[in-house]
Design a protein around this motif. Structure first.
Motif, PDB file in Angstrom:
ATOM      1  N   MET A   1       0.934  -1.257   0.013  1.00  0.00           N
ATOM      2  CA  MET A   1      -0.003   0.205   0.137  1.00  0.00           C
ATOM      3  C   MET A   1       1.035   1.173  -0.012  1.00  0.00           C
ATOM      4  O   MET A   1       0.661   2.143  -0.697  1.00  0.00           O
ATOM      5  CB  MET A   1      -1.144   0.098   1.144  1.00  0.00           C
ATOM      6  N   ALA A   2       2.088   1.450   0.927  1.00  0.00           N
ATOM      7  CA  ALA A   2       2.997   2.483   0.913  1.00  0.00           C
ATOM      8  C   ALA A   2       3.484   2.695  -0.230  1.00  0.00           C
ATOM      9  O   ALA A   2       3.741   3.738  -0.868  1.00  0.00           O
ATOM     10  CB  ALA A   2       3.747   2.393   2.090  1.00  0.00           C
ATOM     11  N   SER A   3       4.054   1.532  -1.086  1.00  0.00           N
ATOM     12  CA  SER A   3       4.707   1.953  -2.367  1.00  0.00           C
ATOM     13  C   SER A   3       3.677   2.477  -3.486  1.00  0.00           C
ATOM     14  O   SER A   3       4.175   3.081  -4.246  1.00  0.00           O
ATOM     15  CB  SER A   3       5.487   0.471  -2.642  1.00  0.00           C
ATOM     16  N   GLU A   4       2.411   2.015  -3.271  1.00  0.00           N
ATOM     17  CA  GLU A   4       1.276   2.383  -4.172  1.00  0.00           C
ATOM     18  C   GLU A   4       1.194   3.951  -4.006  1.00  0.00           C
ATOM     19  O   GLU A   4       0.937   4.745  -4.987  1.00  0.00           O
ATOM     20  CB  GLU A   4       0.134   1.737  -4.002  1.00  0.00           C
ATOM     21  N   MET A   5       1.201   4.246  -2.871  1.00  0.00           N
ATOM     22  CA  MET A   5       0.819   5.601  -2.418  1.00  0.00           C
ATOM     23  C   MET A   5       2.283   6.484  -3.091  1.00  0.00           C
ATOM     24  O   MET A   5       2.062   7.692  -3.685  1.00  0.00           O
ATOM     25  CB  MET A   5       0.761   5.686  -1.004  1.00  0.00           C
ATOM     26  N   ILE A   6       3.418   6.117  -2.817  1.00  0.00           N
ATOM     27  CA  ILE A   6       4.574   6.641  -3.309  1.00  0.00           C
ATOM     28  C   ILE A   6       4.611   7.010  -5.056  1.00  0.00           C
ATOM     29  O   ILE A   6       5.015   7.999  -5.325  1.00  0.00           O
ATOM     30  CB  ILE A   6       5.966   6.199  -2.784  1.00  0.00           C
ATOM     31  N   ILE A   7       4.238   5.687  -5.654  1.00  0.00           N
ATOM     32  CA  ILE A   7       3.959   5.937  -6.893  1.00  0.00           C
ATOM     33  C   ILE A   7       3.012   6.814  -7.611  1.00  0.00           C
ATOM     34  O   ILE A   7       3.219   7.640  -8.403  1.00  0.00           O
ATOM     35  CB  ILE A   7       3.729   4.589  -7.535  1.00  0.00           C
ATOM     36  N   ASP A   8       1.868   6.987  -6.529  1.00  0.00           N
ATOM     37  CA  ASP A   8       0.938   7.748  -6.945  1.00  0.00           C
ATOM     38  C   ASP A   8       1.369   9.341  -6.653  1.00  0.00           C
ATOM     39  O   ASP A   8       1.014  10.096  -7.649  1.00  0.00           O
ATOM     40  CB  ASP A   8      -0.559   7.443  -6.105  1.00  0.00           C
ATOM     41  N   HIS A   9       2.053   9.534  -5.770  1.00  0.00           N
ATOM     42  CA  HIS A   9       2.533  10.927  -5.479  1.00  0.00           C
ATOM     43  C   HIS A   9       3.482  11.337  -6.631  1.00  0.00           C
ATOM     44  O   HIS A   9       3.483  12.482  -7.205  1.00  0.00           O
ATOM     45  CB  HIS A   9       3.089  11.253  -4.153  1.00  0.00           C
ATOM     46  N   LYS A  10       4.280  10.376  -7.001  1.00  0.00           N
ATOM     47  CA  LYS A  10       5.390  10.470  -8.192  1.00  0.00           C
ATOM     48  C   LYS A  10       4.705  10.820  -9.324  1.00  0.00           C
ATOM     49  O   LYS A  10       5.071  11.927 -10.118  1.00  0.00           O
ATOM     50  CB  LYS A  10       6.295   9.443  -8.331  1.00  0.00           C
ATOM     51  N   GLU A  11       3.522  10.009  -9.686  1.00  0.00           N
ATOM     52  CA  GLU A  11       2.821  10.313 -11.094  1.00  0.00           C
ATOM     53  C   GLU A  11       2.287  11.701 -10.851  1.00  0.00           C
ATOM     54  O   GLU A  11       2.143  12.549 -11.947  1.00  0.00           O
ATOM     55  CB  GLU A  11       1.869   9.189 -11.196  1.00  0.00           C
ATOM     56  N   LYS A  12       1.556  11.977  -9.801  1.00  0.00           N
ATOM     57  CA  LYS A  12       0.991  13.173  -9.635  1.00  0.00           C
ATOM     58  C   LYS A  12       1.811  14.533  -9.625  1.00  0.00           C
ATOM     59  O   LYS A  12       1.542  15.439 -10.469  1.00  0.00           O
ATOM     60  CB  LYS A  12       0.079  13.483  -8.125  1.00  0.00           C
ATOM     61  N   ALA A  13       3.157  14.446  -9.077  1.00  0.00           N
ATOM     62  CA  ALA A  13       3.931  15.469  -9.092  1.00  0.00           C
ATOM     63  C   ALA A  13       4.512  15.621 -10.631  1.00  0.00           C
ATOM     64  O   ALA A  13       4.471  16.945 -11.140  1.00  0.00           O
ATOM     65  CB  ALA A  13       5.424  14.908  -8.282  1.00  0.00           C
ATOM     66  N   SER A  14       4.854  14.545 -11.346  1.00  0.00           N
ATOM     67  CA  SER A  14       5.151  14.473 -12.712  1.00  0.00           C
ATOM     68  C   SER A  14       4.052  15.310 -13.585  1.00  0.00           C
ATOM     69  O   SER A  14       4.281  16.241 -14.422  1.00  0.00           O
ATOM     70  CB  SER A  14       5.585  13.192 -13.254  1.00  0.00           C
ATOM     71  N   ALA A  15       2.859  14.799 -13.364  1.00  0.00           N
ATOM     72  CA  ALA A  15       1.577  15.483 -14.082  1.00  0.00           C
ATOM     73  C   ALA A  15       1.613  17.064 -13.815  1.00  0.00           C
ATOM     74  O   ALA A  15       1.372  17.794 -14.740  1.00  0.00           O
ATOM     75  CB  ALA A  15       0.585  14.836 -13.756  1.00  0.00           C
ATOM     76  N   ILE A  58      10.119  22.156  -9.937  1.00  0.00           N
ATOM     77  CA  ILE A  58      11.157  21.343 -10.092  1.00  0.00           C
ATOM     78  C   ILE A  58      12.017  20.755  -9.009  1.00  0.00           C
ATOM     79  O   ILE A  58      12.368  19.534  -8.730  1.00  0.00           O
ATOM     80  CB  ILE A  58      11.618  21.343 -11.469  1.00  0.00           C
ATOM     81  N   ASP A  59      12.839  21.743  -8.600  1.00  0.00           N
ATOM     82  CA  ASP A  59      13.877  21.478  -7.538  1.00  0.00           C
ATOM     83  C   ASP A  59      13.155  20.891  -6.505  1.00  0.00           C
ATOM     84  O   ASP A  59      13.778  19.912  -5.830  1.00  0.00           O
ATOM     85  CB  ASP A  59      14.679  22.757  -7.172  1.00  0.00           C
ATOM     86  N   PHE A  60      12.396  21.271  -5.845  1.00  0.00           N
ATOM     87  CA  PHE A  60      11.303  21.061  -4.641  1.00  0.00           C
ATOM     88  C   PHE A  60      11.091  19.483  -4.930  1.00  0.00           C
ATOM     89  O   PHE A  60      11.158  18.441  -4.079  1.00  0.00           O
ATOM     90  CB  PHE A  60      10.222  21.742  -4.286  1.00  0.00           C
ATOM     91  N   ALA A  61      10.547  19.266  -6.006  1.00  0.00           N
ATOM     92  CA  ALA A  61      10.089  17.891  -6.470  1.00  0.00           C
ATOM     93  C   ALA A  61      11.267  16.898  -6.351  1.00  0.00           C
ATOM     94  O   ALA A  61      11.223  15.666  -6.059  1.00  0.00           O
ATOM     95  CB  ALA A  61       9.289  17.602  -7.754  1.00  0.00           C
ATOM     96  N   VAL A  62      12.260  17.527  -6.972  1.00  0.00           N
ATOM     97  CA  VAL A  62      13.473  16.332  -7.020  1.00  0.00           C
ATOM     98  C   VAL A  62      14.123  16.000  -5.526  1.00  0.00           C
ATOM     99  O   VAL A  62      14.522  15.034  -5.277  1.00  0.00           O
ATOM    100  CB  VAL A  62      14.839  17.046  -7.787  1.00  0.00           C
ATOM    101  N   ARG A  63      14.166  17.253  -4.763  1.00  0.00           N
ATOM    102  CA  ARG A  63      14.545  16.984  -3.395  1.00  0.00           C
ATOM    103  C   ARG A  63      13.782  16.176  -2.452  1.00  0.00           C
ATOM    104  O   ARG A  63      14.318  15.349  -1.655  1.00  0.00           O
ATOM    105  CB  ARG A  63      14.606  18.397  -2.749  1.00  0.00           C
ATOM    106  N   LEU A  64      12.435  16.042  -2.854  1.00  0.00           N
ATOM    107  CA  LEU A  64      11.453  15.167  -2.163  1.00  0.00           C
ATOM    108  C   LEU A  64      11.478  13.847  -2.855  1.00  0.00           C
ATOM    109  O   LEU A  64      10.936  12.994  -2.405  1.00  0.00           O
ATOM    110  CB  LEU A  64      10.402  15.503  -2.200  1.00  0.00           C
ATOM    111  N   GLY A  65      12.347  13.516  -3.924  1.00  0.00           N
ATOM    112  CA  GLY A  65      12.259  12.476  -4.482  1.00  0.00           C
ATOM    113  C   GLY A  65      11.183  11.969  -5.371  1.00  0.00           C
ATOM    114  O   GLY A  65      10.931  10.604  -5.756  1.00  0.00           O
ATOM    115  N   LEU A  66      10.158  13.108  -5.707  1.00  0.00           N
ATOM    116  CA  LEU A  66       9.256  12.822  -6.446  1.00  0.00           C
ATOM    117  C   LEU A  66       9.544  12.647  -7.793  1.00  0.00           C
ATOM    118  O   LEU A  66       8.702  11.796  -8.811  1.00  0.00           O
ATOM    119  CB  LEU A  66       8.004  13.897  -6.179  1.00  0.00           C
ATOM    120  N   ILE A  67      10.498  13.389  -8.412  1.00  0.00           N
ATOM    121  CA  ILE A  67      10.865  12.914  -9.839  1.00  0.00           C
ATOM    122  C   ILE A  67      12.212  12.779  -9.810  1.00  0.00           C
ATOM    123  O   ILE A  67      13.159  13.381  -9.092  1.00  0.00           O
ATOM    124  CB  ILE A  67      10.398  14.192 -10.714  1.00  0.00           C
TER     125      ILE A  67
END
Length: 93
Positions: A1-15, A58-67
């Motif tokens: 469940m947690a890995s699905e949430m991380i992937i979902d956040h990454k997809e949302k950040a990228s979008a 973008i810098d913020f998302a990179v630092r969070l590991g979202l992209i």
């Protein structure tokens, strides 16, 4: 469940980042389509501000590991190429 949430956040950040980049790209395209008007410093300021804001997002998302850093650089690189084309077109006008 947690890995699905991380992937979902990454997809949302990228979008979201791509959507913001698309808004800037539309501003660039409008300016390119209307090169009959002289270069507008206010318009250039808006584009610069938008580009700066996106780079911070973008810098913020990179630092969070979202992209990935390379993905962020690719988004900015595409916009910078479009801005360069706009500048070249306005200089030739």
């Amino acid at each position: 469940m947690a890995s699905e949430m991380i992937i979902d956040h990454k997809e949302k950040a990228s979008a979201l980042l791509k959507a913001d980049a698309d808004k800037i790209l539309k501003l660039i395209k409008v300016q390119m389509d209307n090169l009959t008007m002289p270069q507008c410093p206010l318009y250039e300021e808006v584009l610069d501000t938008q580009m700066f804001g996106l780079s911070r997002e973008i810098d913020f998302a990179v630092r969070l590991g979202l992209i990935d850093d390379q993905d962020g650089k690719a988004i900015l690189g595409e916009l910078e190429r479009e801005l360069s084309a706009l500048h070249e077109a306005s200089v030739k006008k």
